[in-house]
Design a protein around this motif. Structure first.
Motif, short mmCIF file in Angstrom:
data_model
loop_
_atom_site.label_atom_id
_atom_site.label_comp_id
_atom_site.label_asym_id
_atom_site.label_seq_id
_atom_site.Cartn_x
_atom_site.Cartn_y
_atom_site.Cartn_z
N PHE A 238 0.82 -1.21 0.00
CA PHE A 238 0.00 0.00 0.00
C PHE A 238 0.86 1.26 0.00
CE2 PHE A 238 -3.53 -2.79 1.18
CZ PHE A 238 -4.55 -2.25 0.41
N GLU A 239 2.01 1.21 0.64
CA GLU A 239 2.91 2.37 0.60
C GLU A 239 3.40 2.63 -0.83
OE1 GLU A 239 4.83 2.35 5.11
OE2 GLU A 239 5.84 1.23 3.50
N ALA A 240 3.79 1.57 -1.52
CA ALA A 240 4.28 1.72 -2.90
C ALA A 240 3.16 2.22 -3.81
CB ALA A 240 4.83 0.39 -3.41
N PHE A 241 1.95 1.71 -3.60
CA PHE A 241 0.80 2.17 -4.38
C PHE A 241 0.56 3.66 -4.15
CE2 PHE A 241 -4.06 2.07 -4.70
CZ PHE A 241 -4.06 2.25 -6.08
N GLY A 242 0.64 4.08 -2.89
CA GLY A 242 0.45 5.49 -2.58
C GLY A 242 1.51 6.38 -3.22
N LEU A 243 2.76 5.95 -3.22
CA LEU A 243 3.82 6.71 -3.86
C LEU A 243 3.59 6.83 -5.36
CD1 LEU A 243 6.97 5.30 -2.01
CD2 LEU A 243 6.01 7.60 -1.81
N ALA A 244 3.10 5.75 -5.97
CA ALA A 244 2.82 5.79 -7.40
C ALA A 244 1.68 6.76 -7.71
CB ALA A 244 2.47 4.38 -7.90
N ALA A 245 0.65 6.75 -6.87
CA ALA A 245 -0.47 7.67 -7.06
C ALA A 245 -0.03 9.12 -6.87
CB ALA A 245 -1.61 7.33 -6.11
N ARG A 246 0.85 9.36 -5.88
CA ARG A 246 1.34 10.71 -5.65
C ARG A 246 2.17 11.19 -6.84
NH1 ARG A 246 1.20 13.98 -1.71
NH2 ARG A 246 0.36 12.38 -0.31
N ALA A 247 2.98 10.31 -7.40
CA ALA A 247 3.78 10.68 -8.57
C ALA A 247 2.88 11.03 -9.75
CB ALA A 247 4.73 9.54 -8.94
N TRP A 248 1.81 10.25 -9.93
CA TRP A 248 0.87 10.55 -11.01
C TRP A 248 0.20 11.89 -10.77
CZ3 TRP A 248 -0.28 8.40 -15.66
CH2 TRP A 248 -1.44 8.87 -16.29
N ASN A 249 -0.22 12.14 -9.53
CA ASN A 249 -0.88 13.39 -9.17
C ASN A 249 0.05 14.58 -9.43
OD1 ASN A 249 -1.12 15.51 -6.76
ND2 ASN A 249 -3.17 14.74 -7.19
N GLU A 250 1.31 14.46 -9.02
CA GLU A 250 2.26 15.56 -9.20
C GLU A 250 2.56 15.79 -10.68
OE1 GLU A 250 5.49 14.38 -6.72
OE2 GLU A 250 4.48 15.01 -4.87
N GLY A 251 2.62 14.71 -11.45
CA GLY A 251 2.82 14.85 -12.88
C GLY A 251 1.66 15.55 -13.55
N ARG A 252 0.46 15.22 -13.11
CA ARG A 252 -0.74 15.85 -13.67
C ARG A 252 -0.75 17.35 -13.34
NH1 ARG A 252 -6.17 13.43 -13.96
NH2 ARG A 252 -5.57 11.91 -12.38
N ARG A 253 -0.37 17.68 -12.10
CA ARG A 253 -0.35 19.08 -11.68
C ARG A 253 0.74 19.86 -12.41
NH1 ARG A 253 -3.01 20.56 -7.01
NH2 ARG A 253 -4.34 18.93 -6.18
N ALA A 254 1.88 19.23 -12.60
CA ALA A 254 2.96 19.91 -13.33
C ALA A 254 2.55 20.19 -14.76
CB ALA A 254 4.22 19.05 -13.29
N ALA A 255 1.86 19.24 -15.38
CA ALA A 255 1.40 19.43 -16.76
C ALA A 255 0.38 20.57 -16.84
CB ALA A 255 0.79 18.14 -17.29
N ALA A 256 -0.51 20.65 -15.81
CA ALA A 256 -1.52 21.72 -15.79
C ALA A 256 -0.84 23.08 -15.64
CB ALA A 256 -2.51 21.47 -14.65
N LEU A 257 0.19 23.17 -14.79
CA LEU A 257 0.91 24.43 -14.62
C LEU A 257 1.62 24.84 -15.89
CD1 LEU A 257 2.42 23.98 -11.04
CD2 LEU A 257 0.74 25.70 -11.74
N ALA A 258 2.20 23.86 -16.57
CA ALA A 258 2.90 24.15 -17.82
C ALA A 258 1.93 24.69 -18.87
CB ALA A 258 3.60 22.89 -18.34
N ARG A 259 0.74 24.12 -18.92
CA ARG A 259 -0.26 24.59 -19.89
C ARG A 259 -0.71 26.01 -19.53
NH1 ARG A 259 -2.19 19.25 -19.31
NH2 ARG A 259 -3.82 19.97 -17.86
#
Length: 261
Positions: A238-259
């Motif tokens: 569950f810790e690894a799953f959470g880290l993966a979800a956080r990485a996806w979330n941060e990537g999505r936010r970074a893409a939104a900021l770039a746009r």
């Protein structure tokens, strides 16, 4: 942007409250594992295509927990006819989860399958299932004990052996672990790119991942959500799953900021 927890969509099951009030439900074991161990916000998903679409879910959630459930994947989804041994079905859940798994694998969006969710990952990737593994020669009864307390039903019952150097050994830090078991069906033929990375003593597949998936795409046949915060096998998953979800979330936010910039 305000920093928030990643959102994990918890796949719900059709339920009846009081025997006659239709509801969508998920065990609190799942929500506590996601909130307390994965460090994410749990969001219950009503798995009915009349209410949600895969495209909407992919945009709202950062990852998905494919929970266990009493109804089984309908055998028509893997080219077989239904028999009494296949048990009950939930065709609405099938219509949501199977394309959702395929979309997440393609996008690299994190998914973690548990019990029925383990079977959904296999079927979504083209695999098949045995309707009742305890009827196969040499197999043990993996079903939940019919009586007892919750703690007794979810008690540790058998060993699982991970492949040497495999994904699960690296995550958990051990090749041989002990787990609970509460399932009747099991993998017959693995789907395309589905790698069996852990088995029980009787050869039943217990841990899988999707090869070459660009993101977290793991599933287990047991129920790691039980006692997830304290169990030495469940917690790192569950810790690894959470880290993966956080990485996806941060990537999505970074893409939104770039746009926006």
């Amino acid at each position: 942007m305000t920093k928030t927890r990643p959102v994990i969509g918890i796949i719900g099951n059709a339920a009846l409250i009081g025997g006659d009030y239709p509801a969508h439900a998920a065990g609190t074991m799942n929500t506590s594992a996601i909130a307390e161990v994965s460090g994410a916000m749990p969001l219950l998903i009503p798995t009915d295509p009349n209410y949600v679409s895969v495209d909407e879910l992919l945009e709202v959630c950062d990852g998905f927990l494919l929970t266990g459930g009493r109804p089984n994947v309908h055998p028509e989804e893997y080219g077989e006819s239904a028999t009494e041994a296949h048990g009950d079905f939930d065709r609405c859940r099938d219509k949501v989860t199977l394309p959702l798994v395929r979309a997440c694998v393609e996008r690299g969006q994190p998914i973690f399958g548990i019990c029925r969710g383990f079977q959904e990952v296999n079927v979504a990737m083209g695999g098949t299932l045995w309707p009742e593994i305890r009827e196969l020669p040499g197999r043990m009864n993996h079903r939940m004990p019919p009586e007892g307390t919750i703690d007794e039903k979810f008690a540790i019952r058998h060993a699982v052996h991970f492949a040497e150097g495999g994904v699960f050994e690296r995550l958990v830090g051990a090749r041989d672990v002990m787990t609970n078991t509460l399932h009747g069906q099991g993998i017959k033929a693995p789907g395309e790119r589905v790698v069996i990375d852990g088995t029980a003593d009787d050869g039943t597949p217990e841990a899988i991942y999707v090869a070459d998936a660009p993101g977290f795409a793991l599933a287990v046949q047991w129920h790691p959500e039980y006692n997830a915060a304290r169990d030495p096998v469940s917690r790192p998953l569950f810790e690894a799953f959470g880290l993966a979800a956080r990485a996806w979330n941060e990537g999505r936010r970074a893409a939104a900021l770039a746009r926006a910039g």
